[in-house]
Scaffold this active site. Structure first.
Site, PDB file in Angstrom:
ATOM      1  N   GLN A  26       0.885  -1.171   0.000  1.00 43.46           N
ATOM      2  CA  GLN A  26       0.000   0.000   0.000  1.00 43.46           C
ATOM      3  C   GLN A  26       0.906   1.200   0.000  1.00 43.46           C
ATOM      4  OE1 GLN A  26      -3.549   0.039   1.787  1.00 43.46           O
ATOM      5  NE2 GLN A  26      -3.629  -2.111   2.333  1.00 43.46           N
ATOM      6  N   SER A  27       0.804   1.980  -1.052  1.00 42.47           N
ATOM      7  CA  SER A  27       1.880   2.939  -1.231  1.00 42.47           C
ATOM      8  C   SER A  27       1.767   4.187  -0.368  1.00 42.47           C
ATOM      9  CB  SER A  27       1.997   3.305  -2.698  1.00 42.47           C
ATOM     10  OG  SER A  27       0.723   3.510  -3.213  1.00 42.47           O
ATOM     11  N   THR A  28       0.591   4.663  -0.078  1.00 42.87           N
ATOM     12  CA  THR A  28       0.538   5.906   0.681  1.00 42.87           C
ATOM     13  C   THR A  28      -0.118   5.689   2.032  1.00 42.87           C
ATOM     14  OG1 THR A  28      -1.609   6.523  -0.164  1.00 42.87           O
ATOM     15  CG2 THR A  28       0.291   7.234  -1.452  1.00 42.87           C
ATOM     16  N   GLU A  68       4.816   3.684   3.031  1.00 42.22           N
ATOM     17  CA  GLU A  68       5.954   4.325   2.372  1.00 42.22           C
ATOM     18  C   GLU A  68       5.649   4.478   0.894  1.00 42.22           C
ATOM     19  OE1 GLU A  68       9.529   2.094   3.033  1.00 42.22           O
ATOM     20  OE2 GLU A  68       8.888   1.667   5.079  1.00 42.22           O
TER      21      GLU A  68
END
Ligand SMILES: [Zn+2]
Length: 677
Positions: A26-28, A68
């Site tokens: 999960q990128s953000t 991240e």
């Protein structure tokens, strides 16, 4: 069941000895908080690994990337760990959401897949399990990657995926039909308005009694009882309105499983048209995405619901002759949901002709009129050969060259969209100006002058409404425009053209994947049946192609048989009975309309439906006599005549297969006649 068996074939003991890695990405930070749904989907993958045989202690979840924003491998500790483990051959299975998408568009993942192939590591995503050492799987992964790339863009698949997995648990909130409301805990309860409840109880009671939607509507009308309707939008949202019950509303209520306390999702599917509008269509119950029974109180039981549906169907049959033998079923037909009637423009449904239990040829039916108005169905098109023709067309058409042309057309369309956008924007600006002008006029007028003030106020409101409409319209079209294909995606599509024929021809590619591919390539197929079948194929890029197919031979049950065969039967009837004719036709290699061998019944059917003279009539016309006539003529008993017939003393002419025969006139000079005198 079948799928899991198939999946297990790929999993070997050597895989199970190693670890299974679940890669959660999960990128953000925002996603971490808001998108718990996708986390749930990722954890569902773990369950799959367990069911495939991995012990729970061997399943490792890597989610150190949570929160991240990672642009390269360097700052993503978790991914690097995964890479290391795979290359050391310690991993038997890599799980992740949309692995195929990542593999296609992300260099890191592409490399990971290569390493997976070397170290014999399996890949698992929500669609299935892949063996990267297998050529077909690798091709399929790449292809899926391309498709989901486009899909992501057009259908916003991830969002939908979230909604879907929520829906699978019955938690996705959908609009409730009148008669139910959400309480403050989002629990579904019966409408607290007693009159509403009573109306629905009465409705289902009357239907129970009369067994017909039409009779139910009539009962409400005759007693002048109005029916409640909750308003779903606009200023009176949530309010009640009492309206006259209509037939279509009654059907909608009867068909809605909510009234039986069931939760459903995906009763309808949608399709984008080239002009930007969306078409919705219904799918049969076994194709609904979710159906959970008894999740909230209902007005009827599930059994009653099904019984009601059965009655509606029966009534429809009573209106006209819906063929009971072939209910709509899911089958291998490629054009499912893409066929459009060339006469009236409605979607066509597909039925399968069954030979014993095996679905054989599809049949395309346009039966909207039949269902809605009880009229004859509009078109009936035998589909044998259509799939094949479409496959051939696709393989011929999906070449880098043709796709390039299609994409150019697309770009041109987009340029036009941009121009249209400017025009629409001007429209909004004009409306804004008008509204401002109206406001100023209203402000300047003397408030004492009520009459003028009121008029100006009304005018101002009018302009504001127009402005809002204009803005909505503009926004809607701008959204559509933003869905145009990006440059990289166009390149992806071109790449697809190279691999497509290989994958399509591979017999191991499942029909499900083929159907999915076809949906990305073809917008729809319009079918017209005249002397032959004409197919107008509309590709996604805007290209069109017309195919003509001969009509397959029809069976006698459709009252039309190939004239050649009718003529032949007519000819043969002079000297042969039905069984003999069937044998002759079969020996000459003819096939009935169903593609089957002829038999006595089929030949009889052809004879009767084409009003051919029967064998009996023909024999009578040439002066052949019945048993009774011969017996009378010779003054002997019927048995004697039959016995003489069998012995060949009198010549016989069988006219059916049940020993029925006519006799030749013995002739005046026959010894038999002399015997009498
Ligand atoms: Zn039609």
């Amino acid at each position: 069941m079948k799928i899991s068996l198939l999946m297990n074939q790929k999993v070997t003991a050597s895989h199970l000895k190693r670890q299974a890695y679940c890669y959660v990405r999960q990128s953000t930070l925002k996603q971490v908080f808001e998108n718990t749904e996708s986390t749930k989907r990722q954890y569902a993958l773990r369950e799959r690994a367990i069911s495939l045989g991995w012990p729970i202690v061997q399943i490792v979840t890597i989610d150190s990337d949570l929160g991240e924003t990672a642009t390269s491998v360097a700052d993503r500790e978790g991914f690097q760990k995964l890479m290391t483990e795979v290359s050391l051959g310690r991993v038997g299975l890599v799980m992740g959401l949309e692995v195929s998408r990542l593999a296609r568009n992300n260099a890191d993942w592409a490399r990971l897949l290569e390493i997976c192939a070397i170290t014999d590591t399996l890949i698992l995503d929500e669609d299935g399990i892949y063996d990267p050492t297998d050529f077909n799987d690798r091709l399929l992964l790449n292809m899926k990657g391309t498709f989901s790339e486009v899909e992501l863009h057009v259908l916003r698949s991830r969002l939908r995926g979230g909604a879907l997995s929520k829906a699978r648990r019955g938690e996705f909130k959908t609009r409730l039909p009148t008669g139910f409301v959400y309480d403050h805990n989002d629990k579904i309860i019966m409408d607290p308005d007693k009159q509403v409840q009573q109306s629905f109880r009465l409705f289902f009671d009357i239907f129970q009694r009369t067994g017909a939607a039409f009779a139910t509507v009539k009962a409400f009308r005759e007693d002048d009882v109005k029916f409640p309707c909750r308003i779903h939008c606009g200023p009176n949202k949530g309010g009640l309105q009492w309206r006259t019950l209509t037939y279509s509303r009654a059907l909608v209520i009867l068909k809605n499983p909510r009234y039986a306390g069931a939760y459903y999702y995906g009763r309808q599917r949608s399709r984008k048209n080239v002009d930007g509008s969306t078409t919705y269509y219904w799918v049969p119950q076994d194709e609904w995405i979710v159906l959970l029974k008894d999740v909230h109180p209902g007005y009827i039981t599930w059994d009653q619901y099904e019984e009601n549906l059965r009655r509606i169907r029966e009534n429809a049959i009573a209106y006209n002759t819906i063929d009971r033998k072939t209910p709509p079923r899911e089958g291998p037909c490629l054009l499912q949901g893409l066929a459009v009637c060339g006469k009236c423009g409605q979607r066509m449904t597909i039925r399968y002709k069954y030979q014993r239990t095996r679905p054989v040829d599809p049949v395309y039916l346009c039966q909207r009129n039949r269902i809605e108005k009880g009229e004859n169905s509009c078109q009936y098109i035998p589909g044998a050969g259509i799939d094949e023709a479409i496959s051939k067309l696709l393989i011929e058409s999906v070449t880098p060259l043709t796709l390039e042309v299609a994409l150019e057309v697309q770009q041109e369309l987009e340029a036009r969209i941009n121009e249209a956008d400017k025009l629409r924007k001007q429209q909004v600006e004009r409306a804004e100006y008008d509204a401002n002008l109206a406001r100023r006029r209203f402000m300047q007028v003397d408030p004492e002058n009520r009459l003028v003030a009121d008029t100006l106020e009304a005018e101002w409101n009018e302009k504001l409404r127009a402005l809002q409409d204009g803005k909505d319209y503009y926004e809607k079209h701008r959204r559509l425009e933003s869905e145009k294909l990006k440059k990289e995606q166009q390149e992806e599509i071109l790449k697809l053209a190279r691999d497509f024929p290989k994958l399509w021809k591979n017999p191991r590619t499942p029909a499900r994947e083929k159907k999915r591919m076809i949906r990305f390539l073809i917008e729809d197929v319009t079918m017209i049946r005249k002397e032959d079948i004409t197919l107008h194929v509309r590709f996604k890029g805007g290209a069109k192609k017309t195919l003509k197919l001969p009509l397959p031979l029809k069976g006698s049950q459709y009252n039309v048989t190939d004239p050649e065969i009718v003529e032949l039967v007519d000819d043969l009837l002079s000297d042969h009975n039905y069984s003999e004719i069937a044998t002759i036709l079969n020996a000459r290699g003819y096939k009935s309309g169903m593609g089957l061998q002829f038999d006595r019944k089929v030949v009889a059917g052809i004879t009767h439906s084409n009003n051919l003279k029967t064998r009996y009539t023909r024999l009578r016309n040439t002066g052949k006599l019945t048993v009774d006539e011969v017996a009378k003529l010779l003054g002997v008993s019927n048995q004697t005549v039959r016995r003489w017939g069998k012995k060949g003393i009198i010549k016989t002419y069988p006219y059916n297969d049940r020993n029925g025969c006519l006799y030749e006139h013995p002739g005046v000079n026959s010894p038999l006649m002399k015997k009498r005198t």
